[in-house]
Design a protein around this motif. Sequence first.
Motif, PDB file in Angstrom:
ATOM      1  N   LEU A 182       0.692  -1.217   0.106  1.00  0.00           N
ATOM      2  CA  LEU A 182       0.070   0.065   0.069  1.00  0.00           C
ATOM      3  C   LEU A 182       0.617   1.209  -0.096  1.00  0.00           C
ATOM      4  O   LEU A 182       0.415   2.248  -0.757  1.00  0.00           O
ATOM      5  N   ARG A 183       1.888   1.039   0.737  1.00  0.00           N
ATOM      6  CA  ARG A 183       2.938   2.466   0.738  1.00  0.00           C
ATOM      7  C   ARG A 183       3.398   2.464  -0.559  1.00  0.00           C
ATOM      8  O   ARG A 183       3.552   3.756  -1.174  1.00  0.00           O
ATOM      9  N   HIS A 184       4.110   1.649  -1.283  1.00  0.00           N
ATOM     10  CA  HIS A 184       4.672   1.753  -2.479  1.00  0.00           C
ATOM     11  C   HIS A 184       3.691   2.174  -3.510  1.00  0.00           C
ATOM     12  O   HIS A 184       3.948   2.880  -4.450  1.00  0.00           O
ATOM     13  N   ALA A 185       2.345   1.730  -3.431  1.00  0.00           N
ATOM     14  CA  ALA A 185       1.275   2.187  -4.547  1.00  0.00           C
ATOM     15  C   ALA A 185       1.129   3.635  -4.372  1.00  0.00           C
ATOM     16  O   ALA A 185       1.000   4.216  -5.388  1.00  0.00           O
ATOM     17  N   ALA A 186       1.047   4.015  -3.120  1.00  0.00           N
ATOM     18  CA  ALA A 186       0.608   5.358  -3.014  1.00  0.00           C
ATOM     19  C   ALA A 186       1.725   6.426  -3.608  1.00  0.00           C
ATOM     20  O   ALA A 186       1.549   7.297  -4.272  1.00  0.00           O
ATOM     21  N   ASP A 187       3.050   5.909  -3.334  1.00  0.00           N
ATOM     22  CA  ASP A 187       4.229   6.681  -3.652  1.00  0.00           C
ATOM     23  C   ASP A 187       4.127   6.538  -5.250  1.00  0.00           C
ATOM     24  O   ASP A 187       4.495   7.565  -5.781  1.00  0.00           O
ATOM     25  N   ALA A 188       4.003   5.551  -5.855  1.00  0.00           N
ATOM     26  CA  ALA A 188       4.078   5.178  -7.358  1.00  0.00           C
ATOM     27  C   ALA A 188       3.106   6.225  -7.827  1.00  0.00           C
ATOM     28  O   ALA A 188       3.406   6.732  -9.001  1.00  0.00           O
ATOM     29  N   ALA A 189       1.896   6.240  -7.448  1.00  0.00           N
ATOM     30  CA  ALA A 189       0.693   6.923  -8.070  1.00  0.00           C
ATOM     31  C   ALA A 189       0.984   8.621  -8.080  1.00  0.00           C
ATOM     32  O   ALA A 189       1.062   9.240  -8.810  1.00  0.00           O
ATOM     33  N   ARG A 190       1.611   9.055  -6.870  1.00  0.00           N
ATOM     34  CA  ARG A 190       2.058  10.316  -6.936  1.00  0.00           C
ATOM     35  C   ARG A 190       3.098  10.780  -7.707  1.00  0.00           C
ATOM     36  O   ARG A 190       2.980  11.685  -8.492  1.00  0.00           O
ATOM     37  N   GLN A 191       4.059  10.021  -8.004  1.00  0.00           N
ATOM     38  CA  GLN A 191       5.047  10.180  -9.046  1.00  0.00           C
ATOM     39  C   GLN A 191       4.710  10.117 -10.574  1.00  0.00           C
ATOM     40  O   GLN A 191       5.124  10.806 -11.176  1.00  0.00           O
ATOM     41  N   ALA A 192       3.542   9.337 -10.605  1.00  0.00           N
ATOM     42  CA  ALA A 192       3.098   9.333 -12.139  1.00  0.00           C
ATOM     43  C   ALA A 192       2.453  10.666 -12.322  1.00  0.00           C
ATOM     44  O   ALA A 192       2.097  10.970 -13.783  1.00  0.00           O
ATOM     45  N   ALA A 233      -2.915   8.603   2.637  1.00  0.00           N
ATOM     46  CA  ALA A 233      -3.692   8.530   4.083  1.00  0.00           C
ATOM     47  C   ALA A 233      -4.013   6.986   4.141  1.00  0.00           C
ATOM     48  O   ALA A 233      -3.576   6.676   5.330  1.00  0.00           O
ATOM     49  N   ALA A 234      -4.231   6.467   3.203  1.00  0.00           N
ATOM     50  CA  ALA A 234      -4.522   4.970   3.524  1.00  0.00           C
ATOM     51  C   ALA A 234      -3.352   4.113   3.807  1.00  0.00           C
ATOM     52  O   ALA A 234      -3.159   3.452   4.684  1.00  0.00           O
ATOM     53  N   ALA A 235      -2.233   4.615   3.059  1.00  0.00           N
ATOM     54  CA  ALA A 235      -0.883   3.940   3.525  1.00  0.00           C
ATOM     55  C   ALA A 235      -0.342   4.431   4.586  1.00  0.00           C
ATOM     56  O   ALA A 235       0.204   3.643   5.513  1.00  0.00           O
ATOM     57  N   ASP A 236      -0.730   5.538   4.967  1.00  0.00           N
ATOM     58  CA  ASP A 236      -0.090   6.191   6.367  1.00  0.00           C
ATOM     59  C   ASP A 236      -0.843   5.264   7.562  1.00  0.00           C
ATOM     60  O   ASP A 236      -0.162   4.923   8.350  1.00  0.00           O
ATOM     61  N   ALA A 237      -2.118   5.170   7.386  1.00  0.00           N
ATOM     62  CA  ALA A 237      -2.901   4.564   8.494  1.00  0.00           C
ATOM     63  C   ALA A 237      -2.400   3.004   8.740  1.00  0.00           C
ATOM     64  O   ALA A 237      -2.336   2.391   9.546  1.00  0.00           O
ATOM     65  N   ALA A 238      -2.377   2.307   7.243  1.00  0.00           N
ATOM     66  CA  ALA A 238      -1.776   0.967   7.359  1.00  0.00           C
ATOM     67  C   ALA A 238      -0.448   0.814   7.977  1.00  0.00           C
ATOM     68  O   ALA A 238      -0.292  -0.312   8.587  1.00  0.00           O
ATOM     69  N   SER A 239       0.415   1.789   7.801  1.00  0.00           N
ATOM     70  CA  SER A 239       1.696   1.530   8.312  1.00  0.00           C
ATOM     71  C   SER A 239       1.887   1.558   9.728  1.00  0.00           C
ATOM     72  O   SER A 239       2.849   0.773  10.517  1.00  0.00           O
ATOM     73  N   GLY A 240       0.669   2.118  10.428  1.00  0.00           N
ATOM     74  CA  GLY A 240       0.776   1.887  11.947  1.00  0.00           C
ATOM     75  C   GLY A 240      -0.056   0.692  12.254  1.00  0.00           C
ATOM     76  O   GLY A 240      -0.305   0.653  13.743  1.00  0.00           O
TER      77      GLY A 240
END
Length: 589
Positions: free
Chosen positions: A148-158, A173-180
């Motif tokens: 989920l973290r990599h997905a959010a970062d990849a989408a933002r870079q695109a 926000a979904a990735a941030d929440a999942a990381s905890g």
Amino acid sequence: MPQVPQTLDASAVRAWCGLALEALGRAREEIDAINVYPVADGDTGTNLYLTVESAAGAVEAVFAAHATMSVVGTPPDGPLNDGPLIDGPLIEPPTLADAVRAMAHGALIGARGNSGTILAQLLRGMAQVLAADTGSERTDGPGLRLALRHAADAARQAVAHPVEGTVLTVASAAADAASGAEGDCAVVARAAYEGARAALAATPGQLAVLERAGVVDAGGRGLVAVLGALVETFTGEVPAVTGRAVPVLASHARVEIAEAGECADGGSAPASAPVPVQEETGPAFEVIYLLEADDTAVARLRDRLDALGDSLVVVGGDGLWNVHVHVDDAGAAVEAGVEAGRPYRIRITHFGPADAHTTGSTVRPVRERAQRAVVAVVPGEGLARLYAEAGATTVLARPGEPPASGELVDAVRRAHALEVVLLPNDAELRHTAAAAAEQARTEGVRVALIPTRSAVQGIAALAVHEPERRFDEDVVAMTSAAGATRYAEVEVAEHQSWTMAGICQAGDILGLIDGDVAVIGSDVTATAESVLNRMLSAGGEMVTLVLGEEAPTTIADHLEARVRESYLAVDTVVYQGGHQGALLLIGVE
């Protein structure tokens, strides 16, 4: 309660895709209704649905392929008397890597619109992590967190110019929440879902156009539905609605963010309610295409498209990309793709008067459909640009790859009109176009199918199109113009065959008039001249020439001169057709 997976494996990916498609199907109209950014064209829900539909179809295809395999073995002891023993049928299931790669590829090739393209990159980002260990059959909570973290970062870079208050914000926000979140996949998925819901509720405070319209971000709303389906995959239950309500309608009715698109009182959100948005004179066209190109060429393409327009999203990798941009010069956007590599499945949509970019100052409703539109199948990029500049919504037909009825239905939806004139421009597409027209009629669109058999007949029909006329009168005029246009094409024979003009050999130049071979020659220009003379022998007022990219550079001048010398009352118009299969298309009105 049905048994649910505790880890993410291929079967869980399959279930997630199916549940996400169902969730977006339920919420599609609601999401379309709140679509005001970046262009208020009311199709975000539909675009997300079609993107996930393509992803789900690709995953199903992987499972179907594996279901046809049997494991072949040999007896444990003794000699082989009768050859190998089929010990089964024992089905080898797809791996997690197989499933997520199929999901990402399906989403990439089927991505629609700005939000659909970003969702495709989110799924690709997840797949890059989940498929990294090709020998693993499943992943657990920590693996899902990382994906989920990599997905959010990849989408933002695109995205060329990320904007907060959009689906990118919700994904982060979904990735941030999942990381905890500490626990299995269900715990991580629920944390991501709740983080996304909270971020979605806050989007009106981050993007002024959303606040003015009283809505949350449509793309973010779709991502919440997809993440809710992920929770359902691991728990068997649609996640409960919690947290504060947020406005999603211009009337300021307050509606909970529910997976089924239900209102707080249990009723359905009135998707037909108009949403006021801001108007501006933004780019006139949405251009989307798949592109085969290397990374270096795509980097240059990003810079060029960024200078041409806005809403630029380029996703993909490993030689295949999905390009999305809003521009005023659709032809330049396509030409940039041609310079970078090989673009195909090109879709050019003209934003009608009801569509608006959202940085101006005049408030008006945009959910009202245009009264009438033209949808046309075209065989080349040049013709796609020509048709789009005339206001048509186009579907590109690659040589040897005719569009399916679903692509035509999608184009009718994108046209966003009460009445649609459909131009198939190919005799072999008649049944496909008829099926698409019938489907569109069930969705409340009045569709007239004009059985054009060539793009030059479509040009003639489009030339007399007048949206202000009564629908029936307009269709009659367009049908008459198309029917009065004889059509021909000049192409290269691929193999030896019998024709109406005799036996041709591979490599011969064929001149086809109204679909039948009339001339067999060895020179392109001479064959084209012979075809044109035969067509004009029966009279004519206008000659239309559409040049393919492999046509001789001098052929247009030669044929124009021939018409001026021998047919004084006949005019000639020339268009560049691009990669259209035929060397030359000819129309005589």
